[in-house]
Design an enzyme around this catalytic site. Sequence first.
Site: not given
Length: 375
Positions: A89, A264
Amino acid sequence: MKFELDTTDGRARRGRLVFERGVVETPAFMPVGTYGTVKGMTPEEVEATGAQIILGNTFHLWLRPGQEIMKLHGDLHDFMQWKGPILTDSGGFQVFSLGDIRKITEQGVHFRNPINGDPIFLDPEKSMEIQYDLGSDIVMIFDECTPYPADWDYAKRSMEMSLRWAKRSRDRFDSLGNKNALFGIIQGSVYEDLRDISVKGLVEIGFDGYAVGGLAVGEPKEDMHRILEHVCPQIPADKPRYLMGVGKPEDLVEGVRRGIDMFDCVMPTRNARNGHLFVTDGVVKIRNAKHKSDTAPLDAECDCYTCRNYSRAYLHHLDRCNEILGARLNTIHNLRYYQRLMAGLRKAIEEGKLESFVTDFYQRQGRTVPPLNVD
Protein backbone atom coordinates in the site's frame (compact mmCIF):
# COMPACT_ATOMS: atom_id res chain seq x y z
CA MET A 1 1.78 -8.36 -14.45
CA LYS A 2 -0.85 -9.89 -16.69
CA PHE A 3 -4.50 -10.42 -15.72
CA GLU A 4 -6.32 -13.36 -17.27
CA LEU A 5 -10.11 -13.65 -16.96
CA ASP A 6 -11.38 -17.22 -17.39
CA THR A 7 -15.08 -17.15 -16.63
CA THR A 8 -17.85 -15.26 -14.87
CA ASP A 9 -20.93 -16.18 -12.86
CA GLY A 10 -23.21 -13.17 -12.63
CA ARG A 11 -20.80 -10.38 -11.79
CA ALA A 12 -18.33 -12.70 -10.07
CA ARG A 13 -15.08 -13.33 -11.94
CA ARG A 14 -12.62 -16.24 -12.00
CA GLY A 15 -9.15 -15.47 -13.27
CA ARG A 16 -5.52 -15.06 -12.31
CA LEU A 17 -2.72 -12.55 -11.95
CA VAL A 18 0.49 -13.66 -13.66
CA PHE A 19 3.81 -12.32 -12.36
CA GLU A 20 7.41 -13.30 -12.95
CA ARG A 21 7.43 -14.44 -9.31
CA GLY A 22 4.36 -16.64 -9.64
CA VAL A 23 0.66 -16.94 -10.41
CA VAL A 24 -2.14 -15.69 -8.14
CA GLU A 25 -5.52 -17.35 -8.66
CA THR A 26 -8.42 -14.92 -8.30
CA PRO A 27 -10.57 -14.07 -6.44
CA ALA A 28 -7.65 -13.90 -4.00
CA PHE A 29 -7.12 -12.98 -0.36
CA MET A 30 -3.79 -11.40 0.58
CA PRO A 31 -2.51 -11.84 4.16
CA VAL A 32 -1.07 -8.64 5.61
CA GLY A 33 2.61 -8.49 6.54
CA THR A 34 2.78 -4.97 7.94
CA TYR A 35 6.42 -4.93 9.08
CA GLY A 36 7.73 -7.49 6.60
CA THR A 37 6.17 -10.43 8.43
CA VAL A 38 2.74 -11.98 8.59
CA LYS A 39 2.70 -11.86 12.38
CA GLY A 40 4.12 -15.01 13.95
CA MET A 41 4.45 -16.89 10.65
CA THR A 42 7.44 -17.94 8.57
CA PRO A 43 7.04 -17.42 4.81
CA GLU A 44 6.84 -21.20 4.39
CA GLU A 45 3.96 -21.39 6.86
CA VAL A 46 2.11 -18.58 5.09
CA GLU A 47 2.57 -20.35 1.76
CA ALA A 48 1.30 -23.61 3.29
CA THR A 49 -2.03 -21.92 4.08
CA GLY A 50 -2.53 -21.41 0.34
CA ALA A 51 -1.54 -17.74 0.13
CA GLN A 52 0.08 -16.82 -3.18
CA ILE A 53 0.58 -13.08 -2.60
CA ILE A 54 1.01 -10.99 0.55
CA LEU A 55 0.73 -7.32 1.42
CA GLY A 56 3.48 -5.14 2.86
CA ASN A 57 3.12 -1.72 4.44
CA THR A 58 5.03 1.09 2.75
CA PHE A 59 4.57 3.57 5.61
CA HIS A 60 5.81 1.32 8.41
CA LEU A 61 8.69 -0.20 6.41
CA TRP A 62 9.81 3.32 5.46
CA LEU A 63 9.99 4.32 9.13
CA ARG A 64 11.53 0.98 10.16
CA PRO A 65 13.93 -0.37 8.95
CA GLY A 66 14.08 2.28 6.19
CA GLN A 67 15.02 2.27 2.53
CA GLU A 68 18.78 1.93 3.02
CA ILE A 69 18.53 -1.24 5.11
CA MET A 70 16.10 -2.67 2.57
CA LYS A 71 18.47 -1.95 -0.32
CA LEU A 72 21.34 -3.68 1.52
CA HIS A 73 19.37 -6.92 1.14
CA GLY A 74 18.07 -6.22 -2.37
CA ASP A 75 14.39 -5.59 -1.77
CA LEU A 76 11.53 -6.64 0.51
CA HIS A 77 11.39 -10.14 -1.00
CA ASP A 78 15.05 -10.70 -0.11
CA PHE A 79 14.68 -9.04 3.30
CA MET A 80 11.79 -11.23 4.48
CA GLN A 81 12.45 -14.28 2.27
CA TRP A 82 9.00 -14.38 0.66
CA LYS A 83 9.40 -15.78 -2.84
CA GLY A 84 5.99 -14.85 -4.26
CA PRO A 85 4.50 -11.51 -5.36
CA ILE A 86 4.05 -8.65 -2.89
CA LEU A 87 1.57 -5.77 -3.03
CA THR A 88 2.45 -2.69 -1.02
CA ASP A 89 0.00 0.00 0.00
CA SER A 90 1.11 3.57 -0.54
CA GLY A 91 1.00 4.79 3.06
CA GLY A 92 -2.14 6.84 2.49
CA PHE A 93 -4.31 4.85 4.88
CA GLN A 94 -1.70 4.91 7.65
CA VAL A 95 -1.40 8.69 7.32
CA PHE A 96 -5.21 8.89 7.48
CA SER A 97 -5.06 6.83 10.68
CA LEU A 98 -2.69 9.31 12.35
CA GLY A 99 -5.57 11.73 12.83
CA ASP A 100 -4.60 14.91 14.65
CA ILE A 101 -0.83 14.52 14.25
CA ARG A 102 -0.93 15.04 10.48
CA LYS A 103 -1.64 17.94 8.13
CA ILE A 104 -2.75 17.29 4.55
CA THR A 105 -1.84 19.83 1.86
CA GLU A 106 -1.86 19.79 -1.94
CA GLN A 107 1.83 18.92 -1.90
CA GLY A 108 1.50 15.94 0.43
CA VAL A 109 1.19 15.09 4.11
CA HIS A 110 3.17 16.57 6.99
CA PHE A 111 3.13 14.49 10.16
CA ARG A 112 5.17 13.48 13.15
CA ASN A 113 6.93 10.15 13.22
CA PRO A 114 4.82 8.06 15.61
CA ILE A 115 8.00 6.33 16.80
CA ASN A 116 10.14 9.33 17.83
CA GLY A 117 8.10 12.46 17.09
CA ASP A 118 10.35 13.76 14.30
CA PRO A 119 8.62 15.83 11.59
CA ILE A 120 8.23 13.89 8.31
CA PHE A 121 6.78 14.65 4.89
CA LEU A 122 5.28 12.07 2.52
CA ASP A 123 4.00 12.81 -0.96
CA PRO A 124 3.08 10.80 -4.08
CA GLU A 125 6.61 10.98 -5.47
CA LYS A 126 8.24 9.74 -2.26
CA SER A 127 5.70 6.92 -1.96
CA MET A 128 6.58 5.74 -5.48
CA GLU A 129 10.29 5.87 -4.65
CA ILE A 130 9.86 3.84 -1.45
CA GLN A 131 7.77 1.21 -3.20
CA TYR A 132 10.34 1.02 -6.00
CA ASP A 133 13.04 0.25 -3.43
CA LEU A 134 10.76 -2.35 -1.82
CA GLY A 135 10.55 -4.14 -5.17
CA SER A 136 6.76 -4.27 -4.93
CA ASP A 137 5.11 -6.37 -7.62
CA ILE A 138 1.97 -4.23 -7.24
CA VAL A 139 2.48 -0.59 -6.29
CA MET A 140 -0.46 1.48 -5.02
CA ILE A 141 -0.84 5.17 -5.82
CA PHE A 142 -0.65 7.66 -2.95
CA ASP A 143 -4.13 8.91 -2.07
CA GLU A 144 -6.15 10.38 0.76
CA CYS A 145 -8.41 7.84 2.38
CA THR A 146 -11.56 9.91 2.87
CA PRO A 147 -12.86 9.44 6.42
CA TYR A 148 -16.39 8.39 7.25
CA PRO A 149 -18.62 10.20 7.76
CA ALA A 150 -17.71 12.94 5.28
CA ASP A 151 -20.12 15.43 3.76
CA TRP A 152 -20.35 15.67 -0.03
CA ASP A 153 -18.21 18.81 -0.31
CA TYR A 154 -15.35 17.36 1.74
CA ALA A 155 -15.56 14.03 -0.09
CA LYS A 156 -15.44 15.87 -3.43
CA ARG A 157 -12.35 17.91 -2.49
CA SER A 158 -10.63 14.81 -1.13
CA MET A 159 -11.44 12.73 -4.21
CA GLU A 160 -10.25 15.47 -6.58
CA MET A 161 -6.96 15.81 -4.72
CA SER A 162 -6.52 12.03 -4.80
CA LEU A 163 -6.98 12.20 -8.59
CA ARG A 164 -4.25 14.82 -8.87
CA TRP A 165 -2.03 12.70 -6.63
CA ALA A 166 -2.82 9.70 -8.84
CA LYS A 167 -1.38 11.54 -11.86
CA ARG A 168 1.70 12.53 -9.87
CA SER A 169 2.09 8.91 -8.73
CA ARG A 170 1.81 7.69 -12.33
CA ASP A 171 4.38 10.21 -13.56
CA ARG A 172 6.96 9.38 -10.86
CA PHE A 173 6.38 5.63 -11.24
CA ASP A 174 7.08 5.93 -14.97
CA SER A 175 10.12 8.19 -14.55
CA LEU A 176 11.68 5.60 -12.21
CA GLY A 177 11.41 3.04 -15.00
CA ASN A 178 9.43 0.72 -12.74
CA LYS A 179 8.37 -2.34 -14.78
CA ASN A 180 5.96 -3.68 -12.16
CA ALA A 181 2.22 -2.97 -11.84
CA LEU A 182 0.65 0.29 -10.61
CA PHE A 183 -2.93 0.36 -9.32
CA GLY A 184 -5.20 3.38 -9.07
CA ILE A 185 -7.50 3.87 -6.07
CA ILE A 186 -11.14 4.93 -6.53
CA GLN A 187 -12.38 7.36 -3.87
CA GLY A 188 -15.58 9.35 -3.35
CA SER A 189 -16.92 8.08 -0.02
CA VAL A 190 -20.55 6.86 -0.19
CA TYR A 191 -21.49 9.23 -3.03
CA GLU A 192 -22.10 7.52 -6.37
CA ASP A 193 -21.61 10.69 -8.43
CA LEU A 194 -18.18 11.26 -6.87
CA ARG A 195 -17.20 7.64 -7.43
CA ASP A 196 -18.16 8.10 -11.10
CA ILE A 197 -15.78 11.06 -11.46
CA SER A 198 -13.00 9.17 -9.69
CA VAL A 199 -13.28 6.04 -11.88
CA LYS A 200 -13.41 8.09 -15.07
CA GLY A 201 -10.38 10.16 -14.09
CA LEU A 202 -8.30 7.14 -13.10
CA VAL A 203 -9.15 5.22 -16.28
CA GLU A 204 -8.09 8.27 -18.32
CA ILE A 205 -4.70 8.26 -16.57
CA GLY A 206 -4.44 4.50 -17.09
CA PHE A 207 -3.46 1.87 -14.52
CA ASP A 208 -2.75 -1.87 -14.42
CA GLY A 209 -5.55 -2.44 -11.93
CA TYR A 210 -8.09 -0.48 -9.90
CA ALA A 211 -8.75 -0.55 -6.17
CA VAL A 212 -11.90 0.58 -4.42
CA GLY A 213 -10.71 2.61 -1.45
CA GLY A 214 -12.48 4.48 1.32
CA LEU A 215 -14.73 1.57 2.28
CA ALA A 216 -14.69 -0.51 5.48
CA VAL A 217 -14.01 2.74 7.38
CA GLY A 218 -17.21 2.71 9.42
CA GLU A 219 -19.94 3.02 6.80
CA PRO A 220 -23.00 0.69 6.96
CA LYS A 221 -22.65 -2.58 5.04
CA GLU A 222 -25.53 -1.51 2.80
CA ASP A 223 -23.48 1.47 1.63
CA MET A 224 -20.45 -0.70 0.91
CA HIS A 225 -22.59 -3.08 -1.15
CA ARG A 226 -24.29 -0.22 -2.99
CA ILE A 227 -20.99 1.45 -3.91
CA LEU A 228 -19.50 -1.84 -5.14
CA GLU A 229 -22.61 -2.55 -7.22
CA HIS A 230 -22.31 0.91 -8.74
CA VAL A 231 -18.54 1.11 -9.26
CA CYS A 232 -17.43 -2.36 -10.39
CA PRO A 233 -19.18 -2.30 -13.81
CA GLN A 234 -17.33 0.94 -14.62
CA ILE A 235 -13.88 -0.59 -14.10
CA PRO A 236 -12.40 -1.98 -17.34
CA ALA A 237 -13.21 -5.71 -17.49
CA ASP A 238 -9.64 -6.62 -18.44
CA LYS A 239 -8.18 -5.09 -15.26
CA PRO A 240 -8.17 -6.60 -11.75
CA ARG A 241 -10.37 -5.04 -9.07
CA TYR A 242 -9.14 -4.78 -5.50
CA LEU A 243 -11.27 -4.00 -2.42
CA MET A 244 -8.84 -2.55 0.10
CA GLY A 245 -8.83 -3.49 3.77
CA VAL A 246 -11.73 -5.95 3.56
CA GLY A 247 -12.57 -7.86 5.58
CA LYS A 248 -14.79 -10.32 7.39
CA PRO A 249 -15.51 -13.62 5.60
CA GLU A 250 -18.97 -12.42 4.60
CA ASP A 251 -17.42 -9.22 3.18
CA LEU A 252 -15.23 -11.33 0.90
CA VAL A 253 -18.27 -13.31 -0.25
CA GLU A 254 -20.26 -10.13 -0.94
CA GLY A 255 -17.32 -8.49 -2.70
CA VAL A 256 -16.89 -11.50 -4.99
CA ARG A 257 -20.63 -11.48 -5.78
CA ARG A 258 -20.22 -7.88 -6.96
CA GLY A 259 -17.13 -8.42 -9.12
CA ILE A 260 -14.10 -7.93 -6.83
CA ASP A 261 -10.94 -9.97 -7.55
CA MET A 262 -8.60 -9.11 -4.65
CA PHE A 263 -8.90 -8.52 -0.91
CA ASP A 264 -6.62 -7.88 2.07
CA CYS A 265 -7.25 -7.50 5.78
CA VAL A 266 -5.52 -7.92 9.14
CA MET A 267 -8.65 -9.58 10.52
CA PRO A 268 -7.65 -13.26 10.27
CA THR A 269 -4.27 -12.66 11.92
CA ARG A 270 -5.35 -10.04 14.48
CA ASN A 271 -8.43 -11.99 15.50
CA ALA A 272 -6.37 -15.17 15.80
CA ARG A 273 -4.13 -13.53 18.39
CA ASN A 274 -7.27 -12.62 20.34
CA GLY A 275 -8.66 -16.16 20.25
CA HIS A 276 -11.39 -15.27 17.73
CA LEU A 277 -11.36 -18.12 15.22
CA PHE A 278 -13.32 -18.55 11.99
CA VAL A 279 -14.93 -21.94 11.31
CA THR A 280 -17.39 -23.31 8.77
CA ASP A 281 -20.34 -22.73 11.09
CA GLY A 282 -19.35 -19.24 12.21
CA VAL A 283 -16.93 -18.19 14.95
CA VAL A 284 -15.27 -19.94 17.88
CA LYS A 285 -14.06 -17.82 20.82
CA ILE A 286 -11.47 -20.27 22.04
CA ARG A 287 -10.89 -18.66 25.45
CA ASN A 288 -14.48 -19.36 26.51
CA ALA A 289 -14.72 -21.93 29.31
CA LYS A 290 -16.92 -24.31 27.29
CA HIS A 291 -13.87 -25.32 25.23
CA LYS A 292 -11.81 -26.37 28.28
CA SER A 293 -12.54 -30.08 27.86
CA ASP A 294 -13.52 -30.20 24.17
CA THR A 295 -11.40 -32.85 22.44
CA ALA A 296 -12.78 -32.05 18.97
CA PRO A 297 -10.71 -30.19 16.38
CA LEU A 298 -11.42 -26.52 15.82
CA ASP A 299 -13.15 -27.24 12.49
CA ALA A 300 -13.75 -30.82 11.34
CA GLU A 301 -13.82 -29.65 7.72
CA CYS A 302 -10.48 -27.79 7.88
CA ASP A 303 -7.24 -29.38 6.66
CA CYS A 304 -4.83 -26.94 8.31
CA TYR A 305 -1.94 -28.04 10.54
CA THR A 306 -3.79 -26.86 13.64
CA CYS A 307 -7.01 -28.75 12.93
CA ARG A 308 -5.16 -31.91 11.89
CA ASN A 309 -3.20 -32.08 15.13
CA TYR A 310 -4.79 -30.26 18.06
CA SER A 311 -8.02 -30.14 20.03
CA ARG A 312 -10.08 -27.14 21.03
CA ALA A 313 -9.14 -27.95 24.63
CA TYR A 314 -5.43 -27.62 23.83
CA LEU A 315 -5.94 -24.33 22.00
CA HIS A 316 -8.03 -23.10 24.95
CA HIS A 317 -5.23 -24.11 27.33
CA LEU A 318 -2.59 -22.27 25.28
CA ASP A 319 -4.75 -19.17 25.13
CA ARG A 320 -5.44 -19.13 28.88
CA CYS A 321 -1.70 -19.53 29.56
CA ASN A 322 -0.85 -16.80 27.05
CA GLU A 323 1.50 -19.16 25.22
CA ILE A 324 2.98 -17.87 21.95
CA LEU A 325 2.26 -21.20 20.28
CA GLY A 326 -1.46 -20.58 20.79
CA ALA A 327 -1.33 -17.38 18.73
CA ARG A 328 0.68 -19.16 16.03
CA LEU A 329 -1.66 -22.15 15.77
CA ASN A 330 -4.68 -19.84 15.73
CA THR A 331 -3.10 -17.74 12.97
CA ILE A 332 -2.35 -20.80 10.84
CA HIS A 333 -5.98 -21.84 11.13
CA ASN A 334 -7.55 -18.44 10.40
CA LEU A 335 -5.31 -17.86 7.37
CA ARG A 336 -6.16 -21.33 6.06
CA TYR A 337 -9.87 -20.68 6.64
CA TYR A 338 -9.66 -17.56 4.46
CA GLN A 339 -7.78 -19.40 1.71
CA ARG A 340 -10.26 -22.31 1.79
CA LEU A 341 -13.10 -19.80 1.50
CA MET A 342 -11.48 -18.20 -1.55
CA ALA A 343 -10.84 -21.61 -3.13
CA GLY A 344 -14.50 -22.49 -2.60
CA LEU A 345 -15.60 -19.25 -4.23
CA ARG A 346 -13.29 -19.84 -7.21
CA LYS A 347 -14.62 -23.38 -7.71
CA ALA A 348 -18.23 -22.21 -7.43
CA ILE A 349 -17.68 -19.55 -10.10
CA GLU A 350 -16.03 -22.12 -12.39
CA GLU A 351 -19.05 -24.41 -12.01
CA GLY A 352 -21.62 -21.62 -12.35
CA LYS A 353 -22.89 -22.37 -8.83
CA LEU A 354 -21.86 -19.26 -6.93
CA GLU A 355 -25.28 -18.38 -5.54
CA SER A 356 -25.81 -21.91 -4.19
CA PHE A 357 -22.36 -21.66 -2.54
CA VAL A 358 -23.35 -18.31 -1.04
CA THR A 359 -26.66 -19.69 0.24
CA ASP A 360 -24.88 -22.63 1.89
CA PHE A 361 -22.25 -20.30 3.40
CA TYR A 362 -24.92 -18.24 5.17
CA GLN A 363 -27.18 -21.16 6.08
CA ARG A 364 -24.31 -22.94 7.83
CA GLN A 365 -24.01 -19.87 10.05
CA GLY A 366 -27.75 -19.47 10.60
CA ARG A 367 -27.89 -16.21 8.65
CA THR A 368 -29.81 -14.88 5.67
CA VAL A 369 -28.26 -13.99 2.32
CA PRO A 370 -27.92 -10.20 1.81
CA PRO A 371 -29.76 -8.86 -1.25
CA LEU A 372 -27.78 -8.42 -4.46
CA ASN A 373 -28.93 -5.44 -6.52
CA VAL A 374 -27.30 -6.02 -9.90
CA ASP A 375 -28.63 -6.44 -13.42
